[in-house]
Motif scaffolding. Sequence first.
Motif, PDB file in Angstrom:
ATOM      1  N   ARG A  45       6.153   3.574  -2.052  1.00  0.00           N
ATOM      2  CA  ARG A  45       7.541   3.957  -1.778  1.00  0.00           C
ATOM      3  C   ARG A  45       7.665   5.026  -0.686  1.00  0.00           C
ATOM      4  NH1 ARG A  45      11.827   1.270  -3.171  1.00  0.00           N
ATOM      5  NH2 ARG A  45      10.945   1.000  -5.207  1.00  0.00           N
ATOM      6  N   ILE A  46       7.115   6.206  -0.925  1.00  0.00           N
ATOM      7  CA  ILE A  46       7.231   7.318   0.019  1.00  0.00           C
ATOM      8  C   ILE A  46       5.858   7.637   0.587  1.00  0.00           C
ATOM      9  CG2 ILE A  46       7.746   9.771   0.265  1.00  0.00           C
ATOM     10  CD1 ILE A  46       9.942   9.411  -1.806  1.00  0.00           C
ATOM     11  N   LYS A  47       5.824   7.811   1.897  1.00  0.00           N
ATOM     12  CA  LYS A  47       4.551   8.071   2.568  1.00  0.00           C
ATOM     13  C   LYS A  47       4.740   9.190   3.583  1.00  0.00           C
ATOM     14  CE  LYS A  47       1.085   5.709   5.348  1.00  0.00           C
ATOM     15  NZ  LYS A  47       0.726   4.429   5.955  1.00  0.00           N
ATOM     16  N   ARG A  48       3.860  10.172   3.532  1.00  0.00           N
ATOM     17  CA  ARG A  48       3.843  11.210   4.572  1.00  0.00           C
ATOM     18  C   ARG A  48       3.107  10.609   5.760  1.00  0.00           C
ATOM     19  NH1 ARG A  48       5.236  15.931   6.166  1.00  0.00           N
ATOM     20  NH2 ARG A  48       3.826  17.378   7.154  1.00  0.00           N
ATOM     21  N   LEU A  59      10.268   6.133   3.933  1.00  0.00           N
ATOM     22  CA  LEU A  59      10.672   5.546   2.653  1.00  0.00           C
ATOM     23  C   LEU A  59      10.702   4.041   2.835  1.00  0.00           C
ATOM     24  CD1 LEU A  59      11.946   5.624  -0.232  1.00  0.00           C
ATOM     25  CD2 LEU A  59      14.165   5.812   0.910  1.00  0.00           C
ATOM     26  N   ARG A  60      10.005   3.325   1.961  1.00  0.00           N
ATOM     27  CA  ARG A  60      10.005   1.862   2.020  1.00  0.00           C
ATOM     28  C   ARG A  60      11.036   1.340   1.033  1.00  0.00           C
ATOM     29  NH1 ARG A  60       8.421  -1.984  -1.023  1.00  0.00           N
ATOM     30  NH2 ARG A  60       7.224  -0.644  -2.400  1.00  0.00           N
ATOM     31  N   VAL A  61      11.938   0.506   1.552  1.00  0.00           N
ATOM     32  CA  VAL A  61      12.971  -0.124   0.730  1.00  0.00           C
ATOM     33  C   VAL A  61      12.910  -1.614   1.057  1.00  0.00           C
ATOM     34  CG1 VAL A  61      15.404  -0.200   0.131  1.00  0.00           C
ATOM     35  CG2 VAL A  61      14.403   1.931   0.976  1.00  0.00           C
ATOM     36  N   GLU A  62      12.181  -2.366   0.230  1.00  0.00           N
ATOM     37  CA  GLU A  62      11.936  -3.794   0.486  1.00  0.00           C
ATOM     38  C   GLU A  62      11.319  -3.943   1.872  1.00  0.00           C
ATOM     39  OE1 GLU A  62      15.579  -5.872  -0.369  1.00  0.00           O
ATOM     40  OE2 GLU A  62      15.538  -5.272  -2.470  1.00  0.00           O
ATOM     41  N   ASP A  63      11.945  -4.684   2.790  1.00  0.00           N
ATOM     42  CA  ASP A  63      11.398  -4.843   4.140  1.00  0.00           C
ATOM     43  C   ASP A  63      12.013  -3.876   5.141  1.00  0.00           C
ATOM     44  OD1 ASP A  63       9.618  -6.802   3.446  1.00  0.00           O
ATOM     45  OD2 ASP A  63      10.946  -8.460   3.960  1.00  0.00           O
ATOM     46  N   ILE A  64      12.679  -2.859   4.659  1.00  0.00           N
ATOM     47  CA  ILE A  64      13.326  -1.870   5.512  1.00  0.00           C
ATOM     48  C   ILE A  64      12.572  -0.551   5.381  1.00  0.00           C
ATOM     49  CG2 ILE A  64      15.469  -0.589   5.935  1.00  0.00           C
ATOM     50  CD1 ILE A  64      16.947  -3.019   4.704  1.00  0.00           C
ATOM     51  N   ARG A  65      12.445   0.143   6.504  1.00  0.00           N
ATOM     52  CA  ARG A  65      11.782   1.439   6.524  1.00  0.00           C
ATOM     53  C   ARG A  65      12.785   2.502   6.963  1.00  0.00           C
ATOM     54  NH1 ARG A  65       9.132  -1.850   4.269  1.00  0.00           N
ATOM     55  NH2 ARG A  65       6.925  -2.262   4.586  1.00  0.00           N
ATOM     56  N   VAL A  66      12.796   3.612   6.229  1.00  0.00           N
ATOM     57  CA  VAL A  66      13.671   4.737   6.520  1.00  0.00           C
ATOM     58  C   VAL A  66      12.773   5.909   6.898  1.00  0.00           C
ATOM     59  CG1 VAL A  66      15.416   6.317   5.596  1.00  0.00           C
ATOM     60  CG2 VAL A  66      15.384   3.911   4.849  1.00  0.00           C
ATOM     61  N   VAL A  76      16.949  14.712   6.813  1.00  0.00           N
ATOM     62  CA  VAL A  76      17.540  14.202   8.048  1.00  0.00           C
ATOM     63  C   VAL A  76      16.973  12.813   8.314  1.00  0.00           C
ATOM     64  CG1 VAL A  76      17.899  14.599  10.507  1.00  0.00           C
ATOM     65  CG2 VAL A  76      17.756  16.550   8.928  1.00  0.00           C
ATOM     66  N   ILE A  77      17.812  11.809   8.140  1.00  0.00           N
ATOM     67  CA  ILE A  77      17.415  10.431   8.378  1.00  0.00           C
ATOM     68  C   ILE A  77      17.435  10.204   9.882  1.00  0.00           C
ATOM     69  CG2 ILE A  77      17.886   8.005   7.881  1.00  0.00           C
ATOM     70  CD1 ILE A  77      17.278   9.700   5.367  1.00  0.00           C
ATOM     71  N   ILE A  78      16.296   9.790  10.415  1.00  0.00           N
ATOM     72  CA  ILE A  78      16.146   9.629  11.860  1.00  0.00           C
ATOM     73  C   ILE A  78      16.358   8.182  12.278  1.00  0.00           C
ATOM     74  CG2 ILE A  78      14.539   9.862  13.783  1.00  0.00           C
ATOM     75  CD1 ILE A  78      13.209  12.075  11.988  1.00  0.00           C
ATOM     76  N   ALA A  79      15.809   7.261  11.503  1.00  0.00           N
ATOM     77  CA  ALA A  79      15.908   5.845  11.872  1.00  0.00           C
ATOM     78  C   ALA A  79      15.782   4.982  10.631  1.00  0.00           C
ATOM     79  CB  ALA A  79      14.827   5.476  12.877  1.00  0.00           C
ATOM     80  N   ILE A  80      16.428   3.818  10.687  1.00  0.00           N
ATOM     81  CA  ILE A  80      16.355   2.815   9.629  1.00  0.00           C
ATOM     82  C   ILE A  80      16.108   1.487  10.338  1.00  0.00           C
ATOM     83  CG2 ILE A  80      17.604   1.665   7.760  1.00  0.00           C
ATOM     84  CD1 ILE A  80      19.404   4.226   7.668  1.00  0.00           C
ATOM     85  N   MET A  81      15.027   0.804   9.956  1.00  0.00           N
ATOM     86  CA  MET A  81      14.688  -0.432  10.667  1.00  0.00           C
ATOM     87  C   MET A  81      13.851  -1.362   9.816  1.00  0.00           C
ATOM     88  SD  MET A  81      11.827   1.158  13.190  1.00  0.00           S
ATOM     89  CE  MET A  81      12.916   2.513  13.512  1.00  0.00           C
ATOM     90  N   SER A  82      13.698  -2.570  10.314  1.00  0.00           N
ATOM     91  CA  SER A  82      12.859  -3.546   9.621  1.00  0.00           C
ATOM     92  C   SER A  82      11.389  -3.176   9.813  1.00  0.00           C
ATOM     93  CB  SER A  82      13.114  -4.951  10.162  1.00  0.00           C
ATOM     94  OG  SER A  82      12.704  -5.027  11.509  1.00  0.00           O
ATOM     95  N   LYS A  83      10.569  -3.647   8.925  1.00  0.00           N
ATOM     96  CA  LYS A  83       9.142  -3.367   8.962  1.00  0.00           C
ATOM     97  C   LYS A  83       8.528  -3.788  10.299  1.00  0.00           C
ATOM     98  CE  LYS A  83       4.862  -4.661   6.666  1.00  0.00           C
ATOM     99  NZ  LYS A  83       4.263  -5.435   5.593  1.00  0.00           N
ATOM    100  N   GLU A  84       8.987  -4.899  10.842  1.00  0.00           N
ATOM    101  CA  GLU A  84       8.408  -5.437  12.070  1.00  0.00           C
ATOM    102  C   GLU A  84       8.570  -4.500  13.261  1.00  0.00           C
ATOM    103  OE1 GLU A  84      10.777  -7.338  10.271  1.00  0.00           O
ATOM    104  OE2 GLU A  84       9.155  -8.222   9.110  1.00  0.00           O
TER     105      GLU A  84
END
Length: 96
Positions: A45-48, A59-66, A76-84
């Motif tokens: 789930r959470i990775k440094r 933060l891993r949320v299914e195939d989305i990375r935060v 502070v959320i910097i980016a939200i994107m797909s795993k690819e």
Amino acid sequence: MAYRIVLTENAREDFDALDARGRATVRDAMRVHLTRELTKQSKSRIKRLRDLRHPQFRLRVEDIRVFYDVTDEDVVIIAIMSKEKTMQWLEEHGEQ
């Protein structure tokens, strides 16, 4: 201590680009995982992020990375994107 979640302008655009289901899933995951034990690492789930000082965590949320940084009171959320897209994005925007 509860942290306040703050989205950068880029993160807001990334969030808005998700479909309705993706937005709901990410919003719920951020609320659950990033308001309290936001630096508690887990295998999935959470990775440094190693060798990077910005962004600090993922933060891993299914195939989305935060991707986010932690300050004294805020997440502070910097980016939200797909795993690819993550490797290319980290190469371009990650700071060592």
